[in-house]
Scaffold this motif. Structure first.
Motif, PDB file in Angstrom:
ATOM      1  N   SER A   8       0.847  -1.184   0.000  1.00 15.91           N
ATOM      2  CA  SER A   8       0.000   0.000   0.000  1.00 15.91           C
ATOM      3  C   SER A   8       0.885   1.237   0.000  1.00 15.91           C
ATOM      4  N   LEU A   9       0.468   2.236  -0.745  1.00 16.65           N
ATOM      5  CA  LEU A   9       1.255   3.461  -0.816  1.00 16.65           C
ATOM      6  C   LEU A   9       0.970   4.398   0.346  1.00 16.65           C
ATOM      7  N   ALA A  10      -0.243   4.374   0.873  1.00 16.78           N
ATOM      8  CA  ALA A  10      -0.616   5.350   1.878  1.00 16.78           C
ATOM      9  C   ALA A  10      -0.978   4.739   3.230  1.00 16.78           C
ATOM     10  N   ARG A  11      -1.317   3.482   3.263  1.00 20.66           N
ATOM     11  CA  ARG A  11      -1.804   2.876   4.506  1.00 20.66           C
ATOM     12  C   ARG A  11      -0.663   2.623   5.483  1.00 20.66           C
ATOM     13  N   LYS A  12      -0.910   3.011   6.714  1.00 19.34           N
ATOM     14  CA  LYS A  12       0.031   2.755   7.800  1.00 19.34           C
ATOM     15  C   LYS A  12      -0.738   2.155   8.958  1.00 19.34           C
ATOM     16  N   GLU A  13      -0.066   1.301   9.697  1.00 21.50           N
ATOM     17  CA  GLU A  13      -0.690   0.614  10.817  1.00 21.50           C
ATOM     18  C   GLU A  13      -0.007   1.039  12.107  1.00 21.50           C
ATOM     19  N   ARG A  14      -0.782   1.249  13.147  1.00 23.19           N
ATOM     20  CA  ARG A  14      -0.229   1.636  14.444  1.00 23.19           C
ATOM     21  C   ARG A  14       0.042   0.372  15.258  1.00 23.19           C
ATOM     22  N   VAL A  15       1.299   0.206  15.689  1.00 20.78           N
ATOM     23  CA  VAL A  15       1.710  -0.957  16.465  1.00 20.78           C
ATOM     24  C   VAL A  15       2.271  -0.469  17.791  1.00 20.78           C
ATOM     25  N   CYS A  16       1.750  -1.010  18.889  1.00 18.46           N
ATOM     26  CA  CYS A  16       2.205  -0.630  20.226  1.00 18.46           C
ATOM     27  C   CYS A  16       2.858  -1.837  20.901  1.00 18.46           C
ATOM     28  N   LYS A  17       4.078  -1.650  21.372  1.00 21.50           N
ATOM     29  CA  LYS A  17       4.823  -2.679  22.094  1.00 21.50           C
ATOM     30  C   LYS A  17       5.630  -1.990  23.183  1.00 21.50           C
ATOM     31  N   THR A  18       6.129  -2.772  24.127  1.00 20.08           N
ATOM     32  CA  THR A  18       7.012  -2.214  25.144  1.00 20.08           C
ATOM     33  C   THR A  18       8.394  -2.029  24.533  1.00 20.08           C
ATOM     34  N   LYS A  19       9.242  -1.256  25.228  1.00 15.45           N
ATOM     35  CA  LYS A  19      10.595  -1.034  24.727  1.00 15.45           C
ATOM     36  C   LYS A  19      11.356  -2.349  24.605  1.00 15.45           C
ATOM     37  N   ALA A  20      11.150  -3.253  25.556  1.00 15.23           N
ATOM     38  CA  ALA A  20      11.828  -4.545  25.516  1.00 15.23           C
ATOM     39  C   ALA A  20      11.372  -5.356  24.302  1.00 15.23           C
ATOM     40  N   GLU A  21      10.089  -5.302  23.974  1.00 15.07           N
ATOM     41  CA  GLU A  21       9.577  -6.030  22.806  1.00 15.07           C
ATOM     42  C   GLU A  21      10.122  -5.438  21.508  1.00 15.07           C
ATOM     43  N   TRP A  22      10.197  -4.103  21.411  1.00 11.88           N
ATOM     44  CA  TRP A  22      10.769  -3.470  20.222  1.00 11.88           C
ATOM     45  C   TRP A  22      12.237  -3.866  20.068  1.00 11.88           C
ATOM     46  N   ARG A  23      12.975  -3.873  21.187  1.00  8.89           N
ATOM     47  CA  ARG A  23      14.388  -4.241  21.153  1.00  8.89           C
ATOM     48  C   ARG A  23      14.558  -5.694  20.698  1.00  8.89           C
ATOM     49  N   ALA A  24      13.704  -6.598  21.188  1.00  2.55           N
ATOM     50  CA  ALA A  24      13.776  -8.003  20.800  1.00  2.55           C
ATOM     51  C   ALA A  24      13.451  -8.172  19.313  1.00  2.55           C
ATOM     52  N   ALA A  25      12.477  -7.421  18.824  1.00  4.30           N
ATOM     53  CA  ALA A  25      12.119  -7.503  17.403  1.00  4.30           C
ATOM     54  C   ALA A  25      13.257  -7.003  16.520  1.00  4.30           C
ATOM     55  N   GLU A  26      13.906  -5.921  16.936  1.00  2.33           N
ATOM     56  CA  GLU A  26      15.033  -5.397  16.161  1.00  2.33           C
ATOM     57  C   GLU A  26      16.208  -6.370  16.172  1.00  2.33           C
ATOM     58  N   ASP A  27      16.492  -6.959  17.326  1.00  2.00           N
ATOM     59  CA  ASP A  27      17.581  -7.926  17.416  1.00  2.00           C
ATOM     60  C   ASP A  27      17.301  -9.146  16.555  1.00  2.00           C
ATOM     61  N   SER A  28      16.056  -9.596  16.557  1.00  2.80           N
ATOM     62  CA  SER A  28      15.675 -10.756  15.747  1.00  2.80           C
ATOM     63  C   SER A  28      15.835 -10.444  14.258  1.00  2.80           C
ATOM     64  N   GLY A  29      15.375  -9.274  13.849  1.00  2.00           N
ATOM     65  CA  GLY A  29      15.507  -8.877  12.447  1.00  2.00           C
ATOM     66  C   GLY A  29      16.960  -8.739  12.035  1.00  2.00           C
ATOM     67  N   ASN A  30      17.783  -8.162  12.916  1.00  2.00           N
ATOM     68  CA  ASN A  30      19.202  -8.011  12.600  1.00  2.00           C
ATOM     69  C   ASN A  30      19.890  -9.365  12.491  1.00  2.00           C
ATOM     70  N   SER A  31      19.554 -10.301  13.372  1.00  2.00           N
ATOM     71  CA  SER A  31      20.202 -11.612  13.312  1.00  2.00           C
ATOM     72  C   SER A  31      19.759 -12.386  12.070  1.00  2.00           C
ATOM     73  N   ARG A  32      18.512 -12.227  11.668  1.00  2.00           N
ATOM     74  CA  ARG A  32      18.047 -12.888  10.433  1.00  2.00           C
ATOM     75  C   ARG A  32      18.766 -12.327   9.215  1.00  2.00           C
ATOM     76  N   ALA A  33      18.890 -11.012   9.149  1.00  2.00           N
ATOM     77  CA  ALA A  33      19.583 -10.390   8.021  1.00  2.00           C
ATOM     78  C   ALA A  33      21.049 -10.814   7.990  1.00  2.00           C
ATOM     79  N   ARG A  34      21.678 -10.865   9.159  1.00  2.00           N
ATOM     80  CA  ARG A  34      23.072 -11.290   9.237  1.00  2.00           C
ATOM     81  C   ARG A  34      23.226 -12.735   8.766  1.00  2.00           C
ATOM     82  N   ALA A  35      22.282 -13.601   9.122  1.00  2.00           N
ATOM     83  CA  ALA A  35      22.335 -15.005   8.711  1.00  2.00           C
ATOM     84  C   ALA A  35      22.195 -15.131   7.197  1.00  2.00           C
ATOM     85  N   ILE A  36      21.338 -14.323   6.596  1.00  2.00           N
ATOM     86  CA  ILE A  36      21.165 -14.358   5.136  1.00  2.00           C
ATOM     87  C   ILE A  36      22.448 -13.929   4.445  1.00  2.00           C
ATOM     88  N   VAL A  37      23.068 -12.860   4.927  1.00  2.00           N
ATOM     89  CA  VAL A  37      24.307 -12.373   4.322  1.00  2.00           C
ATOM     90  C   VAL A  37      25.422 -13.392   4.507  1.00  2.00           C
TER      91      VAL A  37
END
Length: 80
Positions: A41-70
């Motif tokens: 979608s070009l214009a649609r955005k979704e509001r996502v609410c998480k705790t700081k710890a959950e955001w940090r875990a999601a970022e770490d998970s995404g970074n480790s997945r990207a690192r594994a692919i590379v």
């Protein structure tokens, strides 16, 4: 030699307590909301609410997945 035995005696007398779980501060438990763009979608955005710890875990998970692919793709000849 006497100094070593005195130091050893002092170390043995101190009680070693197991490390407790890291204390969670109140700031880690407060929700943080972000607007995430919806794929396809070009214009649609979704509001996502998480705790700081959950955001940090999601970022770490995404970074480790990207690192594994590379890491998986480097060192391989192209086409394989």
């Amino acid at each position: 030699m006497a100094n070593v035995s005195v130091a050893l005696a002092i170390l043995l007398q101190t009680s070693i307590t197991p490390p407790s779980a890291m204390p969670v501060s109140a700031t880690d438990e407060t929700p943080v909301c972000r607007r995430i763009e919806v794929t396809g979608s070009l214009a649609r955005k979704e509001r996502v609410c998480k705790t700081k710890a959950e955001w940090r875990a999601a970022e770490d998970s995404g970074n480790s997945r990207a690192r594994a692919i590379v890491d998986y793709s480097t060192g391989r000849p192209s086409g394989q």
